[in-house]
Design an enzyme around this catalytic site. Structure first.
Site, PDB file in Angstrom:
ATOM      1  NE  ARG A  77      -4.134   1.473   0.507  1.00 23.09           N
ATOM      2  CZ  ARG A  77      -5.416   1.341   0.254  1.00 23.09           C
ATOM      3  NH1 ARG A  77      -5.901   0.173  -0.086  1.00 23.09           N
ATOM      4  NH2 ARG A  77      -6.225   2.369   0.303  1.00 23.09           N
ATOM      5  CG  LEU A 105      -5.490   9.738  -1.194  1.00 26.12           C
ATOM      6  CD1 LEU A 105      -6.091  11.101  -1.405  1.00 26.12           C
ATOM      7  CD2 LEU A 105      -4.672   9.288  -2.391  1.00 26.12           C
ATOM      8  CG  ASN A 119     -13.188  13.044  -0.117  1.00 25.89           C
ATOM      9  OD1 ASN A 119     -13.225  12.488  -1.204  1.00 25.89           O
ATOM     10  ND2 ASN A 119     -13.844  12.585   0.933  1.00 25.89           N
ATOM     11  CG  HIS A 121     -18.374  11.653   2.934  1.00 24.55           C
ATOM     12  ND1 HIS A 121     -17.843  10.393   2.709  1.00 24.55           N
ATOM     13  CD2 HIS A 121     -19.326  11.503   3.882  1.00 24.55           C
ATOM     14  CE1 HIS A 121     -18.461   9.525   3.488  1.00 24.55           C
ATOM     15  NE2 HIS A 121     -19.357  10.166   4.214  1.00 24.55           N
ATOM     16  CG  ASP A 153      -7.830  14.490   8.855  1.00 25.55           C
ATOM     17  OD1 ASP A 153      -8.343  13.447   8.396  1.00 25.55           O
ATOM     18  OD2 ASP A 153      -8.232  15.043   9.899  1.00 25.55           O
ATOM     19  N   GLY A 155      -7.326  10.719   8.804  1.00 26.11           N
ATOM     20  CA  GLY A 155      -8.437   9.884   9.276  1.00 26.11           C
ATOM     21  C   GLY A 155      -9.370   9.545   8.126  1.00 26.11           C
ATOM     22  CG  ASP A 157     -14.854  10.192   4.772  1.00 25.14           C
ATOM     23  OD1 ASP A 157     -14.180  10.604   3.816  1.00 25.14           O
ATOM     24  OD2 ASP A 157     -15.528   9.150   4.722  1.00 25.14           O
TER      25      ASP A 157
HETATM   26  C1  GAR Z   1     -20.062  10.874  -4.891  1.00 25.46           C
HETATM   27  O1  GAR Z   1     -21.352  10.794  -4.358  1.00 25.46           O
HETATM   28  C2  GAR Z   1     -19.054  11.082  -3.788  1.00 25.46           C
HETATM   29  O2  GAR Z   1     -19.539  11.852  -2.739  1.00 25.46           O
HETATM   30  C3  GAR Z   1     -18.822   9.679  -3.351  1.00 25.46           C
HETATM   31  O3  GAR Z   1     -18.756   8.944  -4.533  1.00 25.46           O
HETATM   32  C4  GAR Z   1     -19.643   9.539  -5.473  1.00 25.46           C
HETATM   33  C5  GAR Z   1     -18.900   9.686  -6.786  1.00 25.46           C
HETATM   34  O4  GAR Z   1     -19.783   9.980  -7.813  1.00 25.46           O
HETATM   35  N1  GAR Z   1     -17.617   9.573  -2.585  1.00 25.46           N
HETATM   36  C6  GAR Z   1     -17.509   8.793  -1.526  1.00 25.46           C
HETATM   37  O5  GAR Z   1     -18.392   8.058  -1.136  1.00 25.46           O
HETATM   38  C7  GAR Z   1     -16.159   8.868  -0.844  1.00 25.46           C
HETATM   39  N2  GAR Z   1     -16.228   8.252   0.450  1.00 25.46           N
HETATM   40  P1  GAR Z   1     -19.252  10.344  -9.257  1.00 25.46           P
HETATM   41  O6  GAR Z   1     -18.204   9.294  -9.637  1.00 25.46           O
HETATM   42  O7  GAR Z   1     -20.449  10.273 -10.148  1.00 25.46           O
HETATM   43  O8  GAR Z   1     -18.646  11.714  -9.193  1.00 25.46           O
END
Ligand code: GAR
Length: 212
Positions: A77, A105, A119, A121, A153, A155, A157
């Site tokens: 990793r 990351l 990011n 979420h 960071d 953690g 989210d």
């Molecule tokens: C989004 O809803 C984003 O918030 C989520 O993946 C989706 C990507 O959609 N991310 C996570 O869940 C990260 N933990 P997209 O590929 O259509 O942009």
């Protein structure tokens, strides 16, 4: 901590994706519609942790350089994280946007891009972190959820929050329906936040992010 973007007028963005890339598309559309100078940023490359995804196809259709960095092609990793850091750095980004990038990351990446790694979420953090945020919110029975744009960071989210928006949960919602309604909102929030950060800069005060 002071904002850490360079003074150049148009900021360079590298966007990381793992799936359909609809958030990436929203950024691409904003740059195309407004022009990089007015938006404040341009996307210089798109990277992924897997092949064959619509997110990469969207970047290719936009004529952008793409790269794929898969965990399974590396010994560890840490080696993957170092390789990803290097390929991202080769595009000299001012900001890195993780837009549906479904990998945590590592240390090297964060050492290089911490404080300028954004990011999005699909929940109102700190509620429902992790990879199944929409499912978890539905299972808990909350009446509102939403989206969060935050700095990354070390953690899961847990980084300082830049912006959030609320989405109401309907009685008839299933995971797919709710995911799509959240995505509609998060695309607007992400485009707005990235543009304002690129144009104006930002300041991090403890857990608080202030866009200037
Ligand atoms: C989004 O809803 C984003 O918030 C989520 O993946 C989706 C990507 O959609 N991310 C996570 O869940 C990260 N933990 P997209 O590929 O259509 O942009």
């Amino acid at each position: 901590m002071a904002e850490s973007l360079t003074e150049s007028a148009v900021k360079r963005l590298v966007v990381l994706v793992s799936g359909s890339g609809s958030n990436l598309q929203a950024l691409l559309d904003a740059v195309a519609e407004m022009g990089p100078a007015a938006y404040g940023a341009e996307i210089v490359a798109v990277g992924a942790d897997r092949d064959g995804i619509e997110g990469l196809a969207r970047a290719e259709r936009a004529g952008l350089p793409t790269f794929v960095c898969r965990v399974k092609d590396h010994e560890s990793r840490e080696a993957w994280d170092a390789a990803l850091t290097e390929v991202v750095a080769s595009h000299e980004p001012d900001l890195v946007v993780s837009a549906g990038f479904m990998k945590l990351l590592g240390k090297e990446f964060l050492a290089r891009y911490g404080g300028r790694l954004i990011n999005n979420h699909p929940a109102l953090l700190p509620s429902f972190p992790g990879t199944h945020a929409v499912r978890d919110a539905l299972a808990y029975g909350v009446k509102v959820t939403g989206c969060t744009v935050h700095l990354v960071d070390d953690g899961v989210d847990t980084g300082p929050i830049i912006a959030q928006a609320v989405v109401e949960i309907r009685d008839e919602d299933d995971e797919d329906a709710l995911k799509e309604r959240i995505k509609e909102v998060e695309r607007r929030v992400l485009v707005d936040v990235v543009g304002r950060i690129a144009r104006n800069g930002y300041r991090i005060e403890g857990r608080k992010v202030v866009i200037l």
